[in-house]
Design an enzyme around this catalytic site. Structure first.
Site, PDB file in Angstrom:
ATOM      1  N   GLU A  92      49.159  70.556  33.240  1.00 20.98           N
ATOM      2  CA  GLU A  92      48.593  71.707  33.939  1.00 20.98           C
ATOM      3  C   GLU A  92      49.662  72.417  34.771  1.00 20.98           C
ATOM      4  O   GLU A  92      50.469  71.784  35.442  1.00 20.98           O
ATOM      5  CB  GLU A  92      47.443  71.257  34.862  1.00 20.98           C
ATOM      6  CG  GLU A  92      46.293  70.577  34.140  1.00 20.98           C
ATOM      7  CD  GLU A  92      45.544  71.516  33.194  1.00 20.98           C
ATOM      8  OE1 GLU A  92      45.772  72.737  33.256  1.00 20.98           O
ATOM      9  OE2 GLU A  92      44.736  70.996  32.391  1.00 20.98           O
ATOM     10  N   ARG A 121      29.952  72.715  35.962  1.00 21.29           N
ATOM     11  CA  ARG A 121      28.981  72.899  34.875  1.00 21.29           C
ATOM     12  C   ARG A 121      28.042  71.700  34.806  1.00 21.29           C
ATOM     13  O   ARG A 121      26.895  71.795  34.406  1.00 21.29           O
ATOM     14  CB  ARG A 121      29.766  73.054  33.568  1.00 21.29           C
ATOM     15  CG  ARG A 121      29.017  73.598  32.386  1.00 21.29           C
ATOM     16  CD  ARG A 121      29.989  73.852  31.224  1.00 21.29           C
ATOM     17  NE  ARG A 121      31.063  72.866  31.134  1.00 21.29           N
ATOM     18  CZ  ARG A 121      30.939  71.662  30.585  1.00 21.29           C
ATOM     19  NH1 ARG A 121      29.808  71.274  30.083  1.00 21.29           N
ATOM     20  NH2 ARG A 121      31.981  70.840  30.543  1.00 21.29           N
ATOM     21  N   CYS A 155      38.801  67.675  38.607  1.00 23.16           N
ATOM     22  CA  CYS A 155      40.252  67.573  38.371  1.00 23.16           C
ATOM     23  C   CYS A 155      40.990  68.716  39.047  1.00 23.16           C
ATOM     24  O   CYS A 155      42.001  68.507  39.725  1.00 23.16           O
ATOM     25  CB  CYS A 155      40.554  67.546  36.871  1.00 23.16           C
ATOM     26  SG  CYS A 155      40.043  66.009  36.090  1.00 23.16           S
ATOM     27  N   HIS A 210      46.037  66.506  31.796  1.00 23.16           N
ATOM     28  CA  HIS A 210      44.732  66.252  31.185  1.00 23.16           C
ATOM     29  C   HIS A 210      44.926  65.551  29.844  1.00 23.16           C
ATOM     30  O   HIS A 210      45.810  65.919  29.061  1.00 23.16           O
ATOM     31  CB  HIS A 210      43.970  67.567  30.962  1.00 23.16           C
ATOM     32  CG  HIS A 210      42.973  67.864  32.035  1.00 23.16           C
ATOM     33  ND1 HIS A 210      42.976  69.030  32.765  1.00 23.16           N
ATOM     34  CD2 HIS A 210      41.905  67.140  32.489  1.00 23.16           C
ATOM     35  CE1 HIS A 210      41.963  69.004  33.627  1.00 23.16           C
ATOM     36  NE2 HIS A 210      41.297  67.880  33.484  1.00 23.16           N
TER      37      HIS A 210
HETATM   38  N1  PCA Z   1      38.038  64.958  34.136  1.00 27.27           N
HETATM   39  C1  PCA Z   1      37.230  65.879  34.910  1.00 27.27           C
HETATM   40  C2  PCA Z   1      36.983  65.174  36.224  1.00 27.27           C
HETATM   41  C3  PCA Z   1      37.375  63.746  36.005  1.00 27.27           C
HETATM   42  C4  PCA Z   1      38.097  63.735  34.734  1.00 27.27           C
HETATM   43  O1  PCA Z   1      38.686  62.759  34.243  1.00 27.27           O
HETATM   44  C5  PCA Z   1      37.850  67.256  35.040  1.00 27.27           C
HETATM   45  O2  PCA Z   1      38.586  67.678  34.132  1.00 27.27           O
HETATM   46  O3  PCA Z   1      37.605  67.945  36.027  1.00 27.27           O
END
Ligand code: PCA
Length: 213
Positions: free
Chosen positions: A78, A88, A141, A168
């Protein structure tokens, strides 16, 4: 020098989260960095407070936060966190904020302070699909990434010069198995990707090695 790597518990009714499982599979030292890990709840507010407390306690040179982005086909590094909570689905304490700023007085966004391009290159060099991402979403996140960068930008005690950012991870194959046509990546590849990213972070810190951390 230390790196703090965080992961998230399972959420959204799923039984697994690769970001949680990778924590226990990381080496204790890599690329000149001591690796500390922290599992965080998928909860607005609480996740950021726990991470903030660990950063103050450990005073790491870098913070690498991990989370699951189900449906993405590759590992995504990111670039940016935005000042917005817009869920959501409910978090693991049934909170579901909509269109709310994380900090009404904070800036609209922060850039990751990790070497994002080098991290993608290192993951790709390990033979694993990875790319830069321009949005960490608006769920927990993004909330965590924004909150940690905000804390570090404010220069709270024990955090001077700490870099921070977020990766991610895709679904694990068994998470995607029942979802027709969805992408996934095995845990071993995901682990290798995270270790490669830590390697890139360690390399970027190497010139300051021997400093105060
Ligand atoms: N993914 C979610 C929150 C926790 C996770 O592992 C997100 O992308 O916000």
């Amino acid at each position: 020098m230390r790196i703090l790597v965080t992961g998230f518990e399972p959420f959204g009714g799923e039984g697994r989260n690769p970001s949680a499982e990778i924590l226990g599979l990381l080496p204790r030292r890599h690329a000149g960095l001591s690796v500390s890990t922290l599992l965080l709840p998928v909860v607005f507010g609480e996740s950021a407070r726990k991470a903030g407390a660990a950063i103050r306690e450990l005073d790491p040179a870098a913070v690498l936060m991990l989370g699951q982005a189900g449906g993405r086909p590759d590992v995504t590094v990111e670039r940016v966190a935005i000042n917005l909570d817009d869920a959501r689905i409910a978090d693991n304490r049934r909170k579901k904020p909509v269109d709310r700023p994380i900090d009404p007085r904070g800036p609209a966004a922060y850039f990751s302070t990790l070497p994002v391009r080098e991290m993608v290159a290192a993951i790709n060099a390990a033979g694993i699909p990875a790319s830069l991402s321009l949005s960490a979403g608006s769920f927990v996140c993004n909330h965590l990434l924004y909150s940690v960068l905000h804390q570090l930008a404010a220069g709270s005690p024990g955090s001077a010069g700490t870099m921070a950012g977020f990766i991610h991870l895709p679904w694990l194959p068994d998470q995607a198995a029942a979802k027709t046509g969805q992408a996934s990546m095995g845990l071993d590849l995901q682990r290798t990707a995270v270790i490669a990213a830590i390697g890139a972070i360690g390399a970027s810190l190497a010139p300051v090695r021997g400093g105060t951390r």
